[in-house]
Motif scaffolding. Structure first.
Motif, PDB file in Angstrom:
ATOM      1  N   SER A 168       0.819  -1.216   0.000  1.00  0.00           N
ATOM      2  CA  SER A 168       0.000   0.000   0.000  1.00  0.00           C
ATOM      3  C   SER A 168       0.850   1.263   0.000  1.00  0.00           C
ATOM      4  N   SER A 169       2.095   1.156   0.476  1.00  0.00           N
ATOM      5  CA  SER A 169       3.016   2.308   0.479  1.00  0.00           C
ATOM      6  C   SER A 169       4.433   1.819   0.191  1.00  0.00           C
ATOM      7  N   PRO A 170       4.730   1.447  -1.076  1.00  0.00           N
ATOM      8  CA  PRO A 170       6.063   0.946  -1.401  1.00  0.00           C
ATOM      9  C   PRO A 170       7.146   1.981  -1.096  1.00  0.00           C
ATOM     10  N   GLY A 171       8.248   1.499  -0.542  1.00  0.00           N
ATOM     11  CA  GLY A 171       9.355   2.381  -0.194  1.00  0.00           C
ATOM     12  C   GLY A 171       9.292   2.913   1.219  1.00  0.00           C
ATOM     13  N   LYS A 172       8.109   2.891   1.826  1.00  0.00           N
ATOM     14  CA  LYS A 172       7.976   3.400   3.192  1.00  0.00           C
ATOM     15  C   LYS A 172       8.483   2.364   4.190  1.00  0.00           C
ATOM     16  N   ALA A 221      15.251   0.000  12.273  1.00  0.00           N
ATOM     17  CA  ALA A 221      14.013   0.714  11.919  1.00  0.00           C
ATOM     18  C   ALA A 221      12.859  -0.233  11.597  1.00  0.00           C
ATOM     19  N   GLY A 222      13.105  -1.238  10.770  1.00  0.00           N
ATOM     20  CA  GLY A 222      12.019  -2.151  10.417  1.00  0.00           C
ATOM     21  C   GLY A 222      12.181  -2.691   9.021  1.00  0.00           C
ATOM     22  N   TYR A 223      11.079  -2.703   8.272  1.00  0.00           N
ATOM     23  CA  TYR A 223      11.072  -3.302   6.935  1.00  0.00           C
ATOM     24  C   TYR A 223      10.394  -2.364   5.946  1.00  0.00           C
ATOM     25  N   ALA A 224      10.777  -2.541   4.676  1.00  0.00           N
ATOM     26  CA  ALA A 224      10.143  -1.760   3.599  1.00  0.00           C
ATOM     27  C   ALA A 224      10.086  -2.612   2.346  1.00  0.00           C
ATOM     28  N   LEU A 225       9.038  -2.399   1.548  1.00  0.00           N
ATOM     29  CA  LEU A 225       8.934  -3.039   0.247  1.00  0.00           C
ATOM     30  C   LEU A 225       9.620  -2.141  -0.768  1.00  0.00           C
ATOM     31  N   SER A 226      10.521  -2.716  -1.559  1.00  0.00           N
ATOM     32  CA  SER A 226      11.231  -1.911  -2.557  1.00  0.00           C
ATOM     33  C   SER A 226      10.229  -1.206  -3.466  1.00  0.00           C
ATOM     34  N   ASP A 227      10.518   0.038  -3.770  1.00  0.00           N
ATOM     35  CA  ASP A 227       9.619   0.815  -4.636  1.00  0.00           C
ATOM     36  C   ASP A 227      10.076   0.800  -6.086  1.00  0.00           C
ATOM     37  N   TYR A 228      11.057  -0.040  -6.412  1.00  0.00           N
ATOM     38  CA  TYR A 228      11.533  -0.226  -7.768  1.00  0.00           C
ATOM     39  C   TYR A 228      11.952   1.101  -8.396  1.00  0.00           C
TER      40      TYR A 228
END
Length: 228
Positions: A168-172, A221-228
């Motif tokens: 829902s918020s890639p890169g965050k 900090a945590g985890y993030a989904l790559s925003d390509y």
């Protein structure tokens, strides 16, 4: 998965290219080469959108377009007409026959995909609202299915919820406490180590059996989904 699109084009290389690029966007795509085959297929199952070559064997695309506009079940079917003739009169004739859009070959594949998506957004926005696409990952909220590189990925319910939240918020960057709250709410019996376990399972699931960096670990900090 996603909107169902029928591509009717007798130029096989072009048809396969259009099918491939629409599937990359998360659509379910069928392809045919003849107008009469398309008419028969639509008679049994109306797609969510139709891509139609003007000069088809069997029944021409322009004639099929006219026929479809006389039938109640296809009166509002979104139709994109493809033509080889770069002439304003040809385009106007296509629109007058009932096409919603008309593209002249050769055209940009990127523009083609955008036009199809915009047409669906105008006519049936719900077909797109439930789809999330990030890079080569597609998540269908309505069907609760995930695909990557055209392959379906089987995820457990917890991993699915984590992926949906991350997409829902890639890169965050999300902290473990934020990810825990997104899946388990205020359940005090679940500690943050559970997040690490399920992130590991999610990585394995979407990695297609290979080491993968789509989900990044941000130290401290945590985890993030790559925003390509």
């Amino acid at each position: 998965m996603g909107a169902r699109i029928l591509v009717v084009e007798d130029d096989e290389p072009l048809r396969l290219t259009l099918e491939h690029n629409l599937r990359k966007e998360g659509f379910t795509v069928d392809g045919l080469a003849r107008g009469n085959e398309a008419e028969a297929r639509i008679g049994t199952s109306v797609p969510d959108a139709l891509v139609l070559e003007w000069s088809l064997p069997g029944i021409s695309g322009i004639d099929l377009c006219r026929r479809l506009r006389t039938r109640a079940e296809t009166l509002k079917l979104p139709i994109v007409l493809l033509t080889d003739v770069a002439d304003e009169d040809e385009r106007i004739a296509g629109l007058s026959a009932g096409a919603d859009d008309c593209l002249v070959k050769p055209f940009s594949i990127t523009e083609f995909v955008v036009r199809v998506k915009n047409l669906l957004r105008r006519t049936n926005p719900a077909l797109l609202d439930h789809m999330i696409k990030v890079g080569d990952l597609t998540l269908d909220r309505a069907a609760r299915r995930v695909h990557r590189q055209r392959r379906e990925i089987k995820l457990g319910p917890t991993e699915y919820k984590l992926l949906e939240f991350l997409m829902s918020s890639p890169g965050k960057v999300y902290s473990r406490s934020e990810l825990r709250a997104s899946v388990w709410g205020d359940d005090a019996t679940v500690d943050e180590r559970a997040v690490d376990v399920h992130i590991g399972r999610l990585r394995k699931g979407i990695g297609l059996g290979k080491a993968d960096t789509v989900i990044r670990t941000i130290r401290g900090a945590g985890y993030a989904l790559s925003d390509y």
